[in-house]
Scaffold this active site. Sequence first.
Site, PDB file in Angstrom:
ATOM      1  N   ASP A  42      -2.515  12.419  14.372  1.00  0.00           N
ATOM      2  CA  ASP A  42      -3.156  11.272  13.743  1.00  0.00           C
ATOM      3  C   ASP A  42      -4.258  11.738  12.803  1.00  0.00           C
ATOM      4  O   ASP A  42      -5.132  12.529  13.218  1.00  0.00           O
ATOM      5  CB  ASP A  42      -3.755  10.345  14.795  1.00  0.00           C
ATOM      6  CG  ASP A  42      -4.482   9.177  14.153  1.00  0.00           C
ATOM      7  OD1 ASP A  42      -3.816   8.299  13.601  1.00  0.00           O
ATOM      8  OD2 ASP A  42      -5.740   9.187  14.174  1.00  0.00           O
ATOM      9  N   SER A  52     -11.868   3.104   8.181  1.00  0.00           N
ATOM     10  CA  SER A  52     -12.687   4.296   8.421  1.00  0.00           C
ATOM     11  C   SER A  52     -14.143   4.053   8.053  1.00  0.00           C
ATOM     12  O   SER A  52     -15.057   4.505   8.749  1.00  0.00           O
ATOM     13  CB  SER A  52     -12.143   5.491   7.623  1.00  0.00           C
ATOM     14  OG  SER A  52     -10.855   5.847   8.059  1.00  0.00           O
ATOM     15  N   HIS A  92       0.821  -1.203   0.000  1.00  0.00           N
ATOM     16  CA  HIS A  92       0.000   0.000   0.000  1.00  0.00           C
ATOM     17  C   HIS A  92       0.857   1.257   0.000  1.00  0.00           C
ATOM     18  O   HIS A  92       0.383   2.336   0.320  1.00  0.00           O
ATOM     19  CB  HIS A  92      -0.942   0.013   1.214  1.00  0.00           C
ATOM     20  CG  HIS A  92      -1.882  -1.129   1.232  1.00  0.00           C
ATOM     21  ND1 HIS A  92      -1.629  -2.296   1.926  1.00  0.00           N
ATOM     22  CD2 HIS A  92      -3.067  -1.317   0.607  1.00  0.00           C
ATOM     23  CE1 HIS A  92      -2.625  -3.136   1.738  1.00  0.00           C
ATOM     24  NE2 HIS A  92      -3.508  -2.569   0.946  1.00  0.00           N
ATOM     25  N   ASP A 139      -4.268   7.620   2.147  1.00  0.00           N
ATOM     26  CA  ASP A 139      -5.587   7.653   1.515  1.00  0.00           C
ATOM     27  C   ASP A 139      -6.689   8.167   2.428  1.00  0.00           C
ATOM     28  O   ASP A 139      -7.855   8.169   2.043  1.00  0.00           O
ATOM     29  CB  ASP A 139      -5.966   6.253   1.012  1.00  0.00           C
ATOM     30  CG  ASP A 139      -6.216   5.266   2.161  1.00  0.00           C
ATOM     31  OD1 ASP A 139      -5.796   5.549   3.303  1.00  0.00           O
ATOM     32  OD2 ASP A 139      -6.817   4.209   1.901  1.00  0.00           O
TER      33      ASP A 139
END
Length: 607
Positions: free
Chosen positions: A555, A442, A220, A400
């Site tokens: 974060d 998420s 990734h 992302d």
Amino acid sequence: MTYVYNSERTFKDETIDGLVAAYRRYQRRVPGTAAVISNAAPAPGRVSTIVGGGSGHYPSFAGLVGPGFADAAVCGDVFTSPSAEQVHRTIRAVDGGAGVVMLFGNYAGDVMHFGLAADQARAQQGIDARIVLVTDDVASAPPERAADRRGIAGDFFVFRAAASAAHRGDKLDDVERIARHCNDRTFSIGVAFDGLTVPGRDEPLFTVDPATMVLGLGIHGEPGIKTMPRADARSLAGVLVERLLAERPAGASRARILVNGLGRVKYEELFILYLSAAALLHDAGVELTEPEIGEFVTSLDMGGCSITLVWTDDELESLLSAPAATPGYVRPGPVPDLDGEPRPLGATAAAVTQAPPPVDEARLTPDGRTARRVLAAVAERLQELEGELGDLDAVAADGDHGTTMTRGMDAALVAAGRAGPDAAAVLTAAGMAFADAAGGASGALWGSGLTEVADALREAPGGEPRAVTLARGLERARDSVIRLGGSVPGDKTLVDALDPFVTRFAAAATAGNRTAAAWTEAATAATRAAQETAHLRARRELAARLADRSVGTRDPGAVSLAASMEAAAQALRAEQTGSAGSAGSAGSASSAGSASSAGAAGSEGSA
């Protein structure tokens, strides 16, 4: 960089459409999903295999679907897991009545969404859906924590062994056993020479000094774990092979090798690397059988490569040699059902339904209108922060988060515009749409949180102050997020902002504050907590593997959560004062499908 595309938002779907249009001999698209299914599936009475994960890794995952190989692949957006709903629909489409084995790399979003889908399939359709995680990357965790390792190029061998076993007619228990056995004997290590750029971004997720190379990359785009001087092919092979031989199972002497290009390393270079690696393995007493050299699990345009060894026995050798025909891999030999008509989808496949029409705001209750406007304000704020969130995420993960959040909230806003009449219905629709569109961790966490709040509103006893009801719903949302994600305060995740938000809101609501005032106070606490995450070391998933890099940077999940709560507070204050022109009112609400923003209520019922 990515040169040929129309929009980063349509990249995944247009890729799938082009793939299926070009390779109709092998596969077709599962209606209503971002998934493809083999023309040979589902076969009645035969176990089916599903692979999947984020896009950007071609030929994994959709390119390995076809007769003799995987029966289906579910595709998320670039570097983002598909949603549980997408996976569930694919399970139903591919099930032949003998059960399903799902195989994917060990990443939090994939684990959450595939796990939720398996639970749904068992509970709702009675489909026995099993999960096997691929954990081949030796750089991502030490041997004593092998179960925590991520899946990289070794995916190919594990997928292949399981699919071949299913195609020869093995029972569900045996297909799962073989997949786990192959995974236990598969080990990979990679190196990066340069970073990659996802569609829609101008800068790479990371860069590498031209005089160096980085050991231990992930598929990734995660930066590696050790920077080393750039080496020639013989020296590079020595570094990689040494790491792999350190994991050699006791008594193992036979192996298959895969030399994998991550996107920008050419086949000629891979052949040179193979030549050196094969010589070193021969000197170590390893009998190499059939090599695989090329691009099998890529990472868009990353400058990098990897070597995978699978230590084989007679059964694995037979399974890894079985004929197969897919867009991304062909193994010569007779392939059953190669040129037959596509089989009908599984008996429990979900029908594709049209989206309901927009619901005019005039038909909503006051709290239904407020819920829409709060969502619109959040969507607007996340759009503004998309680039910043991506930059924060790229420090120690895959960059992302900004696009994931905007994609999810945009879908939530559209769904909210088609739902009503009250806040519970609006938030339920928004939560389901967010999870489906965003995918990844998420998507699962925000989707679950929104639906938990909606359930609390729906179940509220009559006459209870709205702030008290919301406090209970927010506590349920926080508990759900912690349960699904496995994170607690201090892990440097969105929980670090969510927990103080919920705690402060509940205290303010208990003290008798109205919703807008309590929310504003809680949002301030969340923003302060998000800022403080810069001092924490990441302890979860991708960022945890590069924890030192995360120190000094906020974060992204906590930042997006806090920013969303601040935007919601602004919208709630506007509703309370009847300020129709504030952020998230008329203009944004209409983008969700509402025809009018008139009639907003400023009472406690809405604010």
